[in-house]
Design a protein around this motif. Structure first.
Motif, PDB file in Angstrom:
ATOM      1  N   ASN A  38       1.263   9.825   5.679  1.00  0.00           N
ATOM      2  CA  ASN A  38       0.105  10.568   5.187  1.00  0.00           C
ATOM      3  C   ASN A  38       0.514  12.024   4.949  1.00  0.00           C
ATOM      4  N   ARG A  52       5.126   4.062   6.368  1.00  0.00           N
ATOM      5  CA  ARG A  52       3.830   4.587   5.946  1.00  0.00           C
ATOM      6  C   ARG A  52       3.766   6.066   6.296  1.00  0.00           C
ATOM      7  N   GLU A  84       6.743  14.758   5.074  1.00  0.00           N
ATOM      8  CA  GLU A  84       5.594  15.180   4.285  1.00  0.00           C
ATOM      9  C   GLU A  84       6.018  16.124   3.156  1.00  0.00           C
ATOM     10  N   MET A  93      -6.130  14.338   1.512  1.00  0.00           N
ATOM     11  CA  MET A  93      -5.073  13.596   2.189  1.00  0.00           C
ATOM     12  C   MET A  93      -4.730  12.340   1.378  1.00  0.00           C
ATOM     13  N   LYS A  94      -3.431  12.073   1.295  1.00  0.00           N
ATOM     14  CA  LYS A  94      -2.966  10.912   0.544  1.00  0.00           C
ATOM     15  C   LYS A  94      -2.199   9.989   1.476  1.00  0.00           C
ATOM     16  N   TYR A  95      -2.392   8.708   1.232  1.00  0.00           N
ATOM     17  CA  TYR A  95      -1.706   7.681   2.032  1.00  0.00           C
ATOM     18  C   TYR A  95      -0.708   6.973   1.125  1.00  0.00           C
ATOM     19  N   TYR A 106       0.651   3.868  -3.716  1.00  0.00           N
ATOM     20  CA  TYR A 106      -0.610   4.464  -3.297  1.00  0.00           C
ATOM     21  C   TYR A 106      -1.679   3.380  -3.465  1.00  0.00           C
TER      22      TYR A 106
END
Length: 350
Positions: free
Chosen positions: A156, A154, A218, A166-168, A119
């Protein structure tokens, strides 16, 4: 005159004959009295038997005492057997309530490549390479983009705890070959930050291939973040992470996986000519050893051993009860025989 005397004698003899003929039982009664007098004479002890009554009584008394002692001994053994039965059942129940943790180790030459989810926030991945035998070549142009030779993806997704943010995440494939001491070396760069401390969070999960094959990546990442712990590595250091895999088997048969880590931190000496306000992050991932640790709870109580022990104890109880019953019968029989002999002796004496 002579004639008169002969006639008198003859008359007396005839009277005696007549008296005898009239009372014949008198002589028999006299003979019976003589016999009874003779039989009423008490014989000596030696003529009644080979052993005296006092000696026979002492032997019988010893036998009775010995039988009573044996009876009490077997009653004591029965009490001990009952206590053993109670103790065995109690121990079995305690072992069922408190299972013992068992740890086994399985040696492997290749691990299933783990997934490493970073992260980075505003940080950027500059380079990622696989090296072997714990050898990392010197850095070339640190802080500049280099070769990315790792498999990365990658993604999200929403935060599983808030469902709003929201997390990346940057997911990187980890090392596999533990025999060749394979390692993954990554370099991140952060230009500017408004925080007092700079660090990058990362998360380890068991299989990178499962993540690739998952149709709902996800949801997969949400489940991983909910199940696994996250760690950090700081800027300005090279953090070396050595991983070990621990599998735990639950009571319902399911299996959970977690990672144990040993980290060592080395300060990075920045030799760039111009002073900069950016931050460089260096991290290395490597397997600690080729052993997978498996933890499970086992019940040490063996029901078959307990059943065999209980069968032996109950058999001993039945045998002891049977012996006690026979002992009591034998004592009663000896007592009756002794009383019978006593009555016979007393009748004989009387």
């Amino acid at each position: 005159m002579l004639k008169t005397e002969v006639s008198a004698s003859y008359q007396e003899l005839s009277e005696d004959v007549e008296r005898v003929s009239e009372n014949p039982t008198d002589e028999r009664e006299g003979e019976m009295e003589v016999h009874e007098d003779a039989s009423s004479v008490i014989l000596p002890d030696g003529e009644l038997g080979t052993t005296t009554p006092s000696l026979r009584f002492s032997k019988t008394c010893l036998k009775n005492v010995f039988s009573v002692i044996l009876l009490f001994m077997y009653l004591l053994l029965m009490a001990v057997a009952v206590f053993l039965v109670y103790q065995t059942i109690s121990d079995f129940r305690e072992k069922l309530k408190h299972p013992v943790m068992s740890v086994t180790y399985k040696e492997v030459s290749l691990y299933d490549a783990p997934g490493i989810a970073f992260y980075p926030g505003k940080a950027r991945l500059l380079s990622c390479k696989h090296h072997y035998y714990d050898h990392i070549p010197p850095l070339i142009n640190p802080g500049q983009p280099g070769h990315i030779e790792c498999t990365t993806q990658r993604i999200n997704y929403t935060d599983p705890f808030t469902n709003q943010t929201m997390k990346y995440a940057l997911v990187v494939q980890g090392p596999r070959d533990v025999k060749k001491k394979e390692l993954v070396f990554l370099q991140f760069h952060l230009n500017e930050t408004d925080q007092d401390f700079s660090a990058i969070d990362y998360l380890l999960f068991s299989s990178f291939q499962e993540f690739v094959n998952s149709p709902e990546k996800e949801k997969f990442m949400k489940d991983c973040e909910s199940s696994y712990s996250s760690w950090k590595f700081s800027g300005g250091f090279r953090t070396w992470v050595k991983m070990s895999l621990v599998k735990t088997k639950e009571e319902d048969g399911s299996e959970t996986v977690e990672f144990k880590q040993e980290t060592s931190v080395v300060n990075y000496i920045d030799q760039r000519t111009k002073p900069r306000s950016d931050q460089l992050f260096f991290v290395v991932f490597e397997w600690k050893d080729p052993f997978i640790q498996t933890v499970q709870d086992i019940i040490t109580a063996n029901p078959w051993n307990m059943i065999a022990l209980l069968c032996g104890i109950f058999l001993a109880l039945f045998k002891a009860a049977d012996f006690a019953k026979l002992s009591v019968k034998w004592m009663i029989k000896i007592r009756k025989r002794h009383l019978k002999r006593s009555r016979q002796v007393m009748n004989h004496i009387s």
